[in-house]
Design an enzyme around this catalytic site. Sequence first.
Site, PDB file in Angstrom:
ATOM      1  N   THR A  35      53.263  23.421  -3.399  1.00  0.00           N
ATOM      2  CA  THR A  35      52.356  24.568  -3.421  1.00  0.00           C
ATOM      3  C   THR A  35      53.144  25.852  -3.205  1.00  0.00           C
ATOM      4  O   THR A  35      54.081  25.885  -2.406  1.00  0.00           O
ATOM      5  CB  THR A  35      51.295  24.417  -2.315  1.00  0.00           C
ATOM      6  OG1 THR A  35      50.531  23.233  -2.566  1.00  0.00           O
ATOM      7  CG2 THR A  35      50.362  25.616  -2.272  1.00  0.00           C
ATOM      8  N   GLY A  36      52.740  26.905  -3.893  1.00  0.00           N
ATOM      9  CA  GLY A  36      53.370  28.200  -3.685  1.00  0.00           C
ATOM     10  C   GLY A  36      53.853  28.815  -4.981  1.00  0.00           C
ATOM     11  O   GLY A  36      53.757  28.206  -6.055  1.00  0.00           O
ATOM     12  N   SER A  37      54.401  30.006  -4.888  1.00  0.00           N
ATOM     13  CA  SER A  37      54.774  30.754  -6.090  1.00  0.00           C
ATOM     14  C   SER A  37      55.897  30.076  -6.867  1.00  0.00           C
ATOM     15  O   SER A  37      55.870  30.041  -8.106  1.00  0.00           O
ATOM     16  CB  SER A  37      55.186  32.180  -5.704  1.00  0.00           C
ATOM     17  OG  SER A  37      56.247  32.166  -4.760  1.00  0.00           O
ATOM     18  N   ASP A  88      59.070  21.004  -4.590  1.00  0.00           N
ATOM     19  CA  ASP A  88      58.350  22.057  -3.867  1.00  0.00           C
ATOM     20  C   ASP A  88      59.321  23.145  -3.443  1.00  0.00           C
ATOM     21  O   ASP A  88      60.539  22.931  -3.402  1.00  0.00           O
ATOM     22  CB  ASP A  88      57.668  21.455  -2.635  1.00  0.00           C
ATOM     23  CG  ASP A  88      56.530  22.312  -2.092  1.00  0.00           C
ATOM     24  OD1 ASP A  88      56.265  23.396  -2.656  1.00  0.00           O
ATOM     25  OD2 ASP A  88      55.900  21.885  -1.105  1.00  0.00           O
ATOM     26  N   ALA A  90      60.189  26.451  -0.523  1.00  0.00           N
ATOM     27  CA  ALA A  90      60.305  26.573   0.932  1.00  0.00           C
ATOM     28  C   ALA A  90      60.325  28.047   1.292  1.00  0.00           C
ATOM     29  O   ALA A  90      60.644  28.906   0.471  1.00  0.00           O
ATOM     30  CB  ALA A  90      61.571  25.886   1.439  1.00  0.00           C
ATOM     31  N   GLY A 103      53.937  28.644   4.299  1.00  0.00           N
ATOM     32  CA  GLY A 103      53.460  30.008   4.105  1.00  0.00           C
ATOM     33  C   GLY A 103      52.145  30.052   3.343  1.00  0.00           C
ATOM     34  O   GLY A 103      51.313  30.927   3.548  1.00  0.00           O
ATOM     35  N   GLU A 110      51.760  18.805   2.071  1.00  0.00           N
ATOM     36  CA  GLU A 110      53.125  18.821   1.534  1.00  0.00           C
ATOM     37  C   GLU A 110      53.994  17.791   2.246  1.00  0.00           C
ATOM     38  O   GLU A 110      54.775  17.069   1.622  1.00  0.00           O
ATOM     39  CB  GLU A 110      53.726  20.219   1.687  1.00  0.00           C
ATOM     40  CG  GLU A 110      53.095  21.255   0.767  1.00  0.00           C
ATOM     41  CD  GLU A 110      53.539  22.669   1.068  1.00  0.00           C
ATOM     42  OE1 GLU A 110      53.313  23.547   0.224  1.00  0.00           O
ATOM     43  OE2 GLU A 110      54.104  22.912   2.160  1.00  0.00           O
TER      44      GLU A 110
END
Length: 225
Positions: A35-37, A88, A90, A103, A110
């Site tokens: 997950t995340g940008s 993923d 970090a 974040g 995760e």
Amino acid sequence: MPMNDQDKLKQQVGKAAADYIRPHLRKDSIVGVGTGSTANYFIDALAEIKHTFDGTVASSTVSEERLKSHGIPVFELNNIKNMMFYVDGADETNDKFELIKGGGGALTREKIVSSVADQFICIVDESKIVDTLGAYPLPIEVIPMARSAVARQLVKLGGRPVYREGFITDNGNIILDVSDLHIKDAPGLERQINQITGVVTNGLFASKPADLLFVGTPNGVDIRR
């Protein structure tokens, strides 16, 4: 909107991870997705090779929606026996591949999905590399009724916990972001925080760090093993 330099590095490293796993994938392969940008750029690159594997397990509803928008199947982890890769980003990483994550608030899922995979590939831009973890506030997922009790214990550890206002995790819990931690023994602190009653888990990925680190730099992607 044109991409800034950091976004270009994230896109570069997301594609590099997809290129790396492609030769290893089979029709029955399952890929774990974070997950995340930066993970979003990996998802976009994964869409280009979706015919080479069976589907994915997502670490958040946000990633699940993005995967499905690309026509990539998403499965429940309980129905999966084997997972070759988890990919993923970090928020911080050191030279031991120990990480701070969470974040985006998906740290528990995760950590669960990454624990099942044979290989955890962490993809970051070079700004996430640090000598000592802790400049980025450490996210901790907490049962709501235990928020104040957990916060008091975190203060005793030298941290400064801040309640993440207006955020609820996919598991229905809250996040405390802990600043002022200078983390020299990441596995030890990970275990210590997880022993606090009311903590679901914390964003230190140190007892089981990443296996490979893909670092996006202006000179290309640096693969560290």
